[in-house]
Design a protein around this motif. Structure first.
Motif, short mmCIF file in Angstrom:
data_model
loop_
_atom_site.label_atom_id
_atom_site.label_comp_id
_atom_site.label_asym_id
_atom_site.label_seq_id
_atom_site.Cartn_x
_atom_site.Cartn_y
_atom_site.Cartn_z
N TYR A 1 -32.16 0.60 -14.28
CA TYR A 1 -30.67 0.96 -14.75
C TYR A 1 -29.73 0.30 -14.16
CZ TYR A 1 -26.68 3.86 -15.30
OH TYR A 1 -25.40 4.16 -15.91
N LYS A 2 -29.84 0.02 -12.85
CA LYS A 2 -28.91 -1.12 -12.16
C LYS A 2 -28.81 -2.64 -12.84
CE LYS A 2 -27.46 -2.94 -7.88
NZ LYS A 2 -27.82 -2.98 -6.39
N GLU A 3 -30.30 -2.82 -13.29
CA GLU A 3 -30.23 -4.29 -13.91
C GLU A 3 -29.70 -4.21 -15.33
OE1 GLU A 3 -34.44 -4.70 -13.19
OE2 GLU A 3 -34.13 -6.21 -11.67
N LYS A 4 -29.82 -3.15 -15.68
CA LYS A 4 -29.48 -2.87 -17.27
C LYS A 4 -27.71 -3.25 -17.32
CE LYS A 4 -33.26 -0.31 -18.98
NZ LYS A 4 -33.76 0.96 -19.92
N ARG A 5 -27.43 -2.37 -16.43
CA ARG A 5 -25.78 -2.39 -16.29
C ARG A 5 -25.34 -3.94 -15.81
NH1 ARG A 5 -23.03 2.29 -15.51
NH2 ARG A 5 -21.40 1.06 -15.44
N GLU A 6 -26.13 -4.55 -15.00
CA GLU A 6 -25.74 -6.01 -14.76
C GLU A 6 -25.65 -6.85 -15.72
OE1 GLU A 6 -28.13 -7.41 -11.63
OE2 GLU A 6 -27.30 -9.25 -11.55
N GLN B 1 -18.43 -11.52 -16.93
CA GLN B 1 -18.31 -12.07 -15.68
C GLN B 1 -18.30 -13.75 -15.77
OE1 GLN B 1 -21.20 -11.08 -13.00
NE2 GLN B 1 -21.03 -12.97 -11.69
N ILE B 2 -19.14 -13.99 -16.93
CA ILE B 2 -19.13 -15.60 -17.21
C ILE B 2 -17.99 -15.94 -17.79
CG2 ILE B 2 -20.46 -17.16 -18.60
CD1 ILE B 2 -22.81 -15.69 -17.81
N GLU B 3 -17.57 -15.29 -19.00
CA GLU B 3 -16.48 -15.53 -19.64
C GLU B 3 -15.08 -15.64 -18.73
OE1 GLU B 3 -15.45 -12.83 -22.55
OE2 GLU B 3 -13.43 -13.73 -23.05
N LEU B 4 -14.95 -14.58 -17.57
CA LEU B 4 -13.84 -14.72 -16.64
C LEU B 4 -13.92 -16.13 -15.90
CD1 LEU B 4 -13.64 -10.85 -15.48
CD2 LEU B 4 -12.02 -12.29 -16.87
N LEU B 5 -15.14 -16.43 -15.37
CA LEU B 5 -15.38 -17.72 -14.75
C LEU B 5 -14.96 -18.83 -15.59
CD1 LEU B 5 -18.92 -16.79 -12.74
CD2 LEU B 5 -16.58 -17.18 -11.74
N GLU B 6 -15.31 -19.00 -16.50
CA GLU B 6 -15.34 -20.00 -17.55
C GLU B 6 -13.65 -20.35 -17.87
OE1 GLU B 6 -19.14 -20.85 -20.02
OE2 GLU B 6 -17.80 -19.38 -20.84
N TYR C 1 -20.97 -23.49 -9.03
CA TYR C 1 -22.19 -22.84 -8.33
C TYR C 1 -22.04 -21.35 -8.85
CZ TYR C 1 -25.48 -21.41 -4.71
OH TYR C 1 -26.62 -20.92 -4.21
N GLU C 2 -21.17 -20.41 -8.81
CA GLU C 2 -21.29 -19.19 -9.30
C GLU C 2 -21.47 -19.07 -10.82
OE1 GLU C 2 -17.48 -18.03 -6.50
OE2 GLU C 2 -17.60 -17.32 -8.64
N LEU C 3 -20.92 -20.17 -11.88
CA LEU C 3 -21.47 -20.06 -13.12
C LEU C 3 -22.95 -20.20 -13.18
CD1 LEU C 3 -18.79 -21.86 -14.80
CD2 LEU C 3 -19.47 -19.66 -15.39
N ALA C 4 -23.69 -21.52 -12.42
CA ALA C 4 -24.88 -21.53 -12.73
C ALA C 4 -25.85 -20.35 -12.05
CB ALA C 4 -25.16 -22.78 -11.66
N GLU C 5 -25.55 -19.93 -11.00
CA GLU C 5 -26.33 -18.43 -10.74
C GLU C 5 -26.09 -17.65 -11.74
OE1 GLU C 5 -24.75 -17.34 -6.74
OE2 GLU C 5 -26.42 -18.20 -5.86
N ALA C 6 -24.70 -17.23 -12.40
CA ALA C 6 -24.79 -16.24 -13.25
C ALA C 6 -25.75 -16.35 -14.48
CB ALA C 6 -23.13 -15.96 -13.62
N PHE C 7 -25.55 -17.52 -14.98
CA PHE C 7 -26.39 -18.07 -16.08
C PHE C 7 -27.89 -17.89 -15.81
CE2 PHE C 7 -24.18 -19.20 -19.62
CZ PHE C 7 -22.82 -19.71 -19.42
#
Length: 602
Positions: free
Chosen positions: A528-533, A540-545, A580-586
């Protein structure tokens, strides 16, 4: 005072006029991008500004002593000199008082990273353009004019040119269909549309929004005008009684309206590109295991493995001459690997777009290249007249009877697309389809490929095109190594940064294949937690970009380095952290999506 001013300028080589009563000013230090459809007159405008041709009417006012340098689209074939001789010849044409010794030539050779003793004809397209740019810069021009400077260049050459022009302190007017190039360089957009010039002091995204609003308003205004004209035409055609009492002023107004309507220039239509999709292929389209191929040491392709699934849209990136077309031929079974295996899935129907346009018969007409002697083709199970079909690709009924020899580069590409899509396919292979296409046609082709339900193999140097279409990329990274990454061009750059950081810390590089292998070892359901993530990651990626784009704008400002040292270091540090954060998020997004896909099919 403006460097150059066009005042009520008109020019044409027939009807309609290419440029009609146009006004334009170019100021010092501007970087102006000129946009327009293929054949709209962009090259003609550059030649006017360069003084190669004169307008039919109007004035071109130049600042006293103004110097321009013009780089045309086509690379001349008649140059048979060394790099040093080409630049020396340009240097000798300068007035004697402006020559400051041969160190001027040496400085430009150094800046452009050229070998002075190399013969021009032996250079790649990218280096030839670099030499021609150096030749233009010898005279220290006030305005540098570039006509499609990225055409047929690989990504490395485009990136070099982009970075050089970003540092260039002079005034620049350039034509391009490369949207990434446009976005990074332009400080203003000028559009040539139906003979009219309009200036837009904004970025490309804002230009698109404002331009659409203008077109919508124009369409509404034209509809109201046409409705009123129809009412007046109905009135004038009334019987004897109405003609006896009609208002002569109203009649004159009708004549005026007829003239205005007759002179209205319709906006060029958009291509209506459609594909014919065949029955679905098998789930696995191509499986490659340890394939090696080459003519020398090291091989072009060395120990390469991948699995291409139905629906994948795979971009292929690499410098000119690295072996991208060879890889396509290997994947399609046209070449046999010297080591390893290439297996094809079931029910494959392949359509191939060749960058050399070898499928076009230059001795035949446009009509015969598509209809092959027939007036009707079958498209998605229904008969279609070839002329009507070609009109969807912007070929007029008169133009379809012309020989392929007379077509421009953009027209040839549209014809090849028209020919290609007459065949049903579930695997589409496109080798540099974007060359010579205008931006509007590019965006239409993007939409078509995004909606395509089959599998796509795409070789392209257009970074925006790769970003918008590719779901994964195969990248030539030297010595025959081809690595696979999730996403398009920008995604590859982010993941490459992570790999460089891993190299620095002694960790193995992260690639798509390795990520897939790790995940395949543990098939399980998402928690369930992974689905929410997974749901939150795109936001989250959009905010970082967005934050990254804001930082890039701040750091590209000329005043940036006047900030305090601590502030500069803080912003640079945050920019690195975002990468680095974007690479991890993707990477995390890819992992969870992969897991969800396996869960759905298990």
């Amino acid at each position: 005072m403006a460097l150059i001013s066009l005042q009520d300028v008109t020019i044409g080589f027939g009807h309609p006029l290419l440029i009609e009563h146009a006004n334009l000013q170019i100021e010092r230090d501007e970087k102006v991008c000129l946009l327009g459809r293929n054949g709209s007159g962009k090259s003609t405008l550059l030649k006017l500004i360069n003084g190669d041709i004169m307008p039919d009417s109007g004035d071109i006012v130049r600042q006293k002593g103004l110097r321009t340098a013009y780089l045309p689209q086509e690379i001349p074939n008649e140059i048979k000199s060394t790099v040093s001789d080409i630049l020396s010849d340009a240097f000798k044409k300068l007035p004697a008082y402006e020559r400051k010794g041969n160190h001027q030539i040496d400085k430009i050779i150094s800046q452009m990273q050229l070998d002075p003793f190399t013969e021009f004809n032996t250079l790649s397209s990218g280096l030839k353009r670099r030499v021609l740019l150096a030749r233009g810069l010898i005279c220290d021009p006030d305005i540098l004019l570039l006509d499609e400077p990225t055409n047929h260049l690989d990504i490395d050459s485009i990136t070099w040119l982009e970075e050089f022009l970003m540092r260039y302190s002079g005034t620049l007017l350039f034509v391009t269909h490369d949207r990434s190039f446009l976005k990074k360089l332009s400080t203003r957009i000028v559009e040539l549309d139906r003979g009219n010039l309009s200036s837009w002091a904004c970025n490309y995204e804002t230009f698109l929004t404002r331009k659409q609003a203008v077109l919508d308003a124009e369409e509404k205004q034209n509809a109201l005008f046409d409705k009123k004209l129809a009412q007046e035409e109905k009135w004038i055609r009334q019987g004897i009684k109405a003609r006896r009492t009609r208002n002569e002023g109203r009649v004159r107004e009708l004549e005026k309206m007829r003239k205005i309507r007759g002179e209205r220039r319709q906006r060029a239509g958009s291509a209506l590109i459609q594909t014919q999709e065949s029955e679905r292929s098998g789930a696995i389209v191509i499986k490659v295991e340890g394939a090696t191929y080459g003519y020398d040491t090291p091989p072009i392709i060395n120990n390469f493995s991948t699995t291409i699934m139905r629906g994948d849209k795979v971009g292929i990136i690499g410098p000119n001459g690295s072996g991208k077309t060879t890889l396509l031929r290997l994947l399609l079974g046209q070449l046999t690997p010297q080591k390893g295996t290439v297996h094809h899935g079931t029910q494959l129907q392949i359509a191939y777009f060749d960058q050399l346009r070898a499928q076009l018969d230059e001795n035949k007409s446009v009509l015969d290249n598509v209809g092959e002697g027939n007036d009707v083709i079958t498209f998605n199970g229904k008969p279609r007249h070839v002329i009507g079909y070609l009109q969807n690709f912007l070929f007029s009924p008169d133009r379809v009877r012309d020989s392929v020899k007379t077509l421009s580069g953009g027209e040839r590409n549209r014809l090849l697309l028209a020919q290609l899509f007459t065949r049903p396919s579930n695997v589409l292979v496109m080798d540099e389809p974007t060359n010579d296409l205008d931006v509007e046609t590019l965006e239409l082709l993007e939409e078509l490929l995004l909606d395509y339900q089959g599998t796509l193999l795409l070789v392209s140097h257009d970074r925006a095109f790769l970003n918008n279409v590719a779901t994964s990329t195969l990248v030539f990274e030297g010595e025959g190594r081809i690595n696979e990454y999730v996403g398009g061009y920008d995604d590859w750059l982010r993941q490459r940064i992570v790999n460089i950081q891993n190299d620095f810390h002694g960790k193995p590089p992260v690639s798509k294949a390795e990520t897939d292998n790790k995940q395949s070892k543990r098939l399980r359901k998402l928690s369930y937690k992974e689905k929410r993530e997974l749901e939150s990651l795109p936001h989250q990626i959009e905010l970082l970009e967005t934050e990254q784009q804001q930082l890039f704008q701040i750091m590209s400002d000329r005043m940036f380095y006047q900030k305090g040292k601590d502030e500069i270091e803080r912003l640079k540090g945050r920019a690195s952290a975002i990468e680095y954060e974007l690479a991890e998020a993707f990477q995390r997004w890819e992992s969870l999506e992969k897991l969800r896909g396996e869960e759905a099919t298990s």
